[in-house]
Design an enzyme around this catalytic site. Structure first.
Site, mmCIF file in Angstrom:
data_model
loop_
_atom_site.group_PDB
_atom_site.id
_atom_site.type_symbol
_atom_site.label_atom_id
_atom_site.label_comp_id
_atom_site.label_asym_id
_atom_site.label_seq_id
_atom_site.Cartn_x
_atom_site.Cartn_y
_atom_site.Cartn_z
ATOM 1 C CG ASP A 20 -1.960 -1.126 1.156
ATOM 2 O OD1 ASP A 20 -3.031 -0.938 0.559
ATOM 3 O OD2 ASP A 20 -1.650 -2.216 1.681
ATOM 4 C CG HIS A 22 -2.289 4.138 -1.218
ATOM 5 N ND1 HIS A 22 -3.535 4.093 -1.782
ATOM 6 C CD2 HIS A 22 -2.249 3.139 -0.308
ATOM 7 C CE1 HIS A 22 -4.227 3.119 -1.222
ATOM 8 N NE2 HIS A 22 -3.469 2.510 -0.330
ATOM 9 C CG ASP A 60 -4.214 -0.477 -3.002
ATOM 10 O OD1 ASP A 60 -4.700 -0.747 -4.117
ATOM 11 O OD2 ASP A 60 -4.905 -0.377 -1.971
ATOM 12 C CG ASN A 127 -8.684 -1.648 -3.011
ATOM 13 O OD1 ASN A 127 -7.532 -1.713 -2.587
ATOM 14 N ND2 ASN A 127 -9.566 -0.795 -2.516
ATOM 15 C CG HIS A 128 -6.744 2.375 -4.231
ATOM 16 N ND1 HIS A 128 -7.212 3.668 -4.159
ATOM 17 C CD2 HIS A 128 -7.072 1.805 -3.046
ATOM 18 C CE1 HIS A 128 -7.789 3.869 -2.981
ATOM 19 N NE2 HIS A 128 -7.709 2.756 -2.285
ATOM 20 C CG HIS A 253 -7.545 -3.799 1.360
ATOM 21 N ND1 HIS A 253 -7.767 -2.732 0.517
ATOM 22 C CD2 HIS A 253 -8.707 -3.973 2.038
ATOM 23 C CE1 HIS A 253 -9.008 -2.309 0.664
ATOM 24 N NE2 HIS A 253 -9.588 -3.034 1.587
ATOM 25 C CG HIS A 255 -4.192 1.747 4.656
ATOM 26 N ND1 HIS A 255 -4.265 3.005 4.091
ATOM 27 C CD2 HIS A 255 -4.273 0.874 3.626
ATOM 28 C CE1 HIS A 255 -4.414 2.892 2.772
ATOM 29 N NE2 HIS A 255 -4.423 1.607 2.480
#
Length: 723
Positions: A20, A22, A60, A127-128, A253, A255
Site C-alpha cells: 500500500d 499509494h 496498491d 483494489n486501487h 489492503h 493500512h
C-alpha cells in the site's frame, strides 16, 4: 549481514516486504503531494542498503486506477534509480515464467539481456490499481512493460457461475532454499468469499517433487490484497479459507501496521500486515509508526525484522469527550475553543519532539475526534485557519461525532472498520434501498453496485452504459422468447419488464453468477462489434426512419394527400409516383420525425416505443373527430404528424378542405423536405413566383379527381388501429 557466514548468505533468501504505497496520493496538495514518493524512495533505499534479493509489494502501488502522467514519471524515475544497476541477482526462477507473468515477454525482468536489473521488484495489484477496461490492463502493466516490475497474481476468471481461478506459484531457488511464492491480486471481496466456499472454484498448484527436493521442502508464501476486518463476514476473507500447507502470508489492503507475524490458531501459518507507507485516512490505525519487513528465509525457517520508515509525515491522533472535561462550560463556546486549542498545541509539541533533527521536521498531521454530546459544534474550517503553516491538514483537524446509546452498549469497533471509504459496497446500497421502501423495477441492485464501483474507483466512463445495455439486451431477449410483442400494450410491457427483472435475479442467485463478470463479458464480446458513444432515443428513431427514408420526395411520404382519414392507404402502392414535387406545403412546421413515426406505426413497427406513442395519439385524435370528418382542422392534422398546407392562394385550393395536403405536380423542389417550425424556407417566395402558373393549370384536374372519390368512415380506421 556481518553475523552470517558465507554459506548462510548463499542459502538465505532476503526479501523486503511492503504494501500500500499509494503513489500519487494527494498529488494536488501543495504540502502533502510528495509524501507517497518520499516513502517509496526510502523503501527502495532500504532494499539497497540491506542488499536484499528482491522487493515484494502487496498491492496498491498507485492510489488512482488511472494515475496521472506526473505520478507515472516519478514512479519510473524511482525504480530506475534503484533497480537498474550492475549488482548480480543471486536467485533463480525455476517455474514456467510464461504462466507466472502475464505479459507478451513471458520472463522475469532481470533475465532480459537488454536491461541490467540489479534489484528485482515483484508486485500484485490492489483494489486501487486493479485491471480494468476492454484489455483488462492495470497501471502496474505499464511498469511491467517498461521491465521495471514483475507483475504477477493477475487472475483470469474462468468457468461459469461464480468463476474459477488457479494459483500457480513462482518457484524461487537460492542455494538449498526453495520458496513457492503465490500471488492473488485483488478480487471483489464478496465474490472471492463465495469462490472460497464453492468447491473447486479456487485451485492451488503445488510444486512437483524432484531429486533432492521434496514437496515438503518448499517454503510456501502467499501475498494477497483483500479485506481482513470482519465488519461484514461476506465482504471479507477469513484466514480459515486459506489452505494449511501455507507457511507465511503477506496481507495487503489493511493500512494499520501489524508487521510482527502473528500465528493463526489451528492453521499452522503466520500472517504479517505491514500496512501502508503513507497515511490516507486520518484515523487511529494510521497514526501508528510505519514499518517495512525484512524477511530472511533459509530452508523452512524464517526470521522477520521490522524496519521503521523515517520519511513518513508525523501523525498525531487523539479522542476527547467534551462532557468529561471539567474546564468546559456547555453554554460557553469560547471555553470549548480554548480547550481544543490547548489540545492541538500539545499534539504539535509532541510531534516536534519525535523529530530526530530539524532538517527532518515536517508539518504534522493532527486529528482530534470530538464527542460533542450535549454541546454545541464549531466550524472545523474556521477553527483550522489559525493553524495554517503549523499543521499539514488545517482544514480537517476536528471531526465531530455523537455517541448514541446503542453504540455505547455494542462492542467497540476500530476506526479502521468505520471510516474506510472503500467499504461502501452492495450490502450498504441494498440497505439504503430497503430503508426507503424502494423497489427496483428496471435494473438489479447488483448491476448498479458494480457500475457505481467501476465508475468511481476505476474512472470507467462507460460503466453505467454497459450496465443499461446489458440489462436491456437480457430483457429484450427474454420478452422475445416468452410471447409475441405485437400483443403487448404499454402497461403490459412495463409489467413484463418487472417480471423479467425478478426472473433474472432468481436465475443469477441459483447459478451464483457474478454481476461484474456478466457485464464485463458482455462488454468484451460487444467491443468487437462497435463502441457506443452515447445512448438516446435517436437509435430507435433511426431504426424506424430507416424503412421510410427511401420515400423522401415521393407522393407516398406525404400522408395527407387526400385527407386525414386516408391514412391507411399510404401503404397501398402510392410510393411509385415521381420523385419531385412542387414543394408548396413545406414552409409551415412540417415535422419529418412525426411523419416517420406515424408511418412506422401504421407500417407494423409497433415494437418501437416511439411508434406506439404516435399510434396512441392518432387513435385519440381520430376518436374525437368522428363527428367532424369534413371539417378536420389543420391543428389536428399536426397531431397526426401530417404536413399542413402552407399556401391557399386561390379558391380551387380551398375546395380540397382543411387537413389535406396539396397534391404535388411536376414542378421544382422536393415536396418532402422538412423545415423547422416557425421558419419559412429561404426560396419560398421565389418558388411561388416560378410555380404559380403550373399550379393554376393542374388545380382543376387534381380537385376533380379527389372530389369524385368517397371518403372512408372514421370507425373503419379506428377499428383497423385497434386490431
Amino acid at each position: 549481514m556481518g553475523d552470517l557466514s558465507r554459506d548462510d548468505i548463499a542459502n538465505t533468501l532476503r526479501i523486503l516486504v511492503a504494501t500500500d504505497c499509494h503513489l500519487g496520493y494527494m498529488e494536488k496538495d501543495e504540502i502533502r503531494r510528495h509524501d507517497s514518493f518520499q516513502a517509496f524512495e526510502e523503501i527502495c533505499s532500504i532494499a539497497e542498503q540491506k542488499k536484499v534479493d528482491f522487493v515484494l509489494l502487496g498491492g496498491d502501488l498507485f492510489h488512482e486506477n488511472k494515475p496521472s502522467r506526473s505520478t507515472l514519471v516519478k514512479a519510473i524515475e524511482i525504480l530506475r534509480r534503484h533497480c537498474l544497476n550492475d549488482q548480480p541477482v543471486q536467485f533463480q526462477v525455476v517455474s514456467d515464467q510464461t504462466v507466472n507473468f502475464a505479459n507478451v515477454f513471458g520472463h522475469v525482468n532481470y533475465e532480459d539481456p537488454h536491461f541490467n536489473v540489479g534489484l528485482p521488484v515483484f508486485s500484485i495489484h490492489g483494489n486501487h490499481d486493479d485491471p480494468a477496461g476492454v484489455d483488462n490492463l492495470s497501471a502496474v502493466d505499464i511498469l511491467s512493460a517498461c521491465n521495471l516490475v514483475n507483475y504477477f497474481g493477475k487472475m483470469a476468471l474462468e468457468g461459469s457461475g461464480v468463476g474459477q481461478i488457479t494459483l500457480c506459484p513462482i518457484l524461487v531457488r537460492k542455494g538449498s532454499t526453495a520458496v513457492a511464492l503465490y500471488g492473488l491480486g485483488n478480487i471483489r471481496d464478496e465474490r472471492l468469499n463465495r469462490m472460497f466456499q464453492t468447491p473447486h472454484a479456487v485451485q492451488w498448484m503445488r510444486p512437483e517433487a524432484q531429486e533432492g527436493c521434496l514437496v515438503s521442502d518448499w517454503f510456501n508464501m502467499l501475498v494477497l490484497h483483500q479485506n481482513r476486518v470482519k465488519t461484514n463476514p461476506k465482504n471479507a476473507i477469513s484466514e480459515h479459507f486459506l489452505p494449511r500447507f501455507l507457511d507465511f502470508i503477506v496481507w495487503g489492503h489493511e493500512h494499520e501496521c501489524l508487521v510482527d507475524p502473528q500465528e493463526v490458531p489451528g492453521m499452522g501459518f503466520h500472517i504479517t500486515q505491514p500496512g501502508s507507507s503513507v497515511a490516507t485516512s486520518l484515523i487511529d490505525g494510521e497514526s501508528k509508526p510505519k514499518h517495512v519487513l525484512l524477511l530472511e528465509i533459509k530452508g523452512n525457517q524464517y526470521r522477520p525484522t521490522k524496519i521503521p520508515l523515517t520519511s513518513v509525515r508525523p501523525f498525531e491522533y487523539t479522542e476527547i469527550v467534551l462532557k468529561d472535561e471539567s474546564d468546559i462550560d456547555p453554554n460557553d463556546q469560547n471555553s470549548i475553543l480554548e480547550h481544543l486549542d490547548k489540545v492541538v498545541r500539545n499534539l504539535i509539541e509532541k510531534s516536534s519532539k519525535k523529530a530526530v533533527s530539524i532538517s527532518e521536521l515536517k508539518l504534522p498531521l493532527v486529528r482530534i475526534k470530538v464527542d460533542y454530546s450535549g454541546f454545541m459544534t464549531i466550524n472545523p474550517q474556521r477553527f483550522g485557519q489559525k493553524y495554517v503553516g503549523k499543521v499539514a491538514n488545517p482544514q480537517d483537524i476536528l471531526i465531530f461525532s455523537k455517541a448514541s446509546k446503542k453504540r455505547r452498549n455494542e462492542a467497540k469497533f476500530d476506526d479502521t472498520e468505520r471510516l474506510r471509504p472503500e467499504e461502501l459496497n452492495q450490502q450498504n446500497i441494498e440497505a439504503l434501498v430497503a430503508e426507503n421502501n424502494l423497489k427496483m423495477e428496471i435494473l438489479p441492485v447488483n448491476d448498479l453496485d458494480v457500475a457505481l464501483h467501476n465508475f468511481v474507483n476505476k474512472d470507467d466512463k462507460m460503466a453505467f452504459y454497459a450496465c443499461v445495455k446489458y440489462n436491456l439486451q437480457e430483457t429484450r431477449s427474454k420478452i422475445a422468447k416468452d410471447s409475441d410483442t405485437m400483443k403487448f400494450e404499454d402497461e403490459d410491457l412495463i409489467l413484463k419488464v418487472g417480471e423479467c427483472l425478478e426472473e433474472r435475479v432468481k436465475e443469477r442467485s441459483v447459478r451464483s453468477t457474478d454481476a461484474a463478470q456478466s457485464i464485463e463479458d458482455f462488454r468484451t464480446t460487444s467491443a468487437g462489434v462497435g463502441s457506443a458513444v452515447s445512448f438516446s432515443d435517436e437509435e430507435d428513431a433511426a431504426q424506424i426512419s430507416g424503412s421510410t427514408s427511401t420515400t423522401r420526395g415521393r407522393k407516398g411520404s406525404r400522408v395527407g394527400s387526400k385527407s386525414s382519414l386516408d391514412v391507411p392507404e399510404t401503404g397501398k402502392g402510392k410510393t411509385s409516383a415521381r420523385g419531385r414535387g412542387r414543394g408548396r406545403g413545406r414552409g409551415r412546421g412540417s415535422s419529418n420525425l412525426k411523419q416517420t413515426t406515424l408511418d412506422a406505426t401504421l407500417g407494423f413497427r409497433q415494437s418501437q416505443r416511439s411508434a406506439s406513442v404516435a399510434a396512441t395519439a392518432a387513435v385519440r385524435s381520430i376518436a374525437v373527430e368522428d363527428e367532424n370528418v369534413d371539417s378536420a382542422s389543420s391543428e389536428d392534422s399536426k397531431k397526426l404528424g401530417i404536413n399542413e398546407v402552407a399556401d391557399s392562394s386561390n379558391d380551387d385550393e380551398s375546395i380540397q378542405g382543411k387537413g389535406r395536403k396539396r397534391a404535388a405536380g411536376r414542378g421544382r423542389g422536393r415536396g418532402a423536405t422538412p423545415s423547422k417550425r416557425g421558419r419559412k424556407t429561404e426560396n419560398s417566395a421565389l418558388q411561388r413566383m416560378l410555380m404559380s402558373k403550373d399550379d393554376d393549370e393542374d388545380d382543376d384536374e387534381d380537385v376533380t379527381k379527389r372530389l369524385n372519390k368517397s371518403q372512408p368512415r372514421v370507425t373503419k380506421n379506428y377499428g383497423a388501429l385497434r386490431r
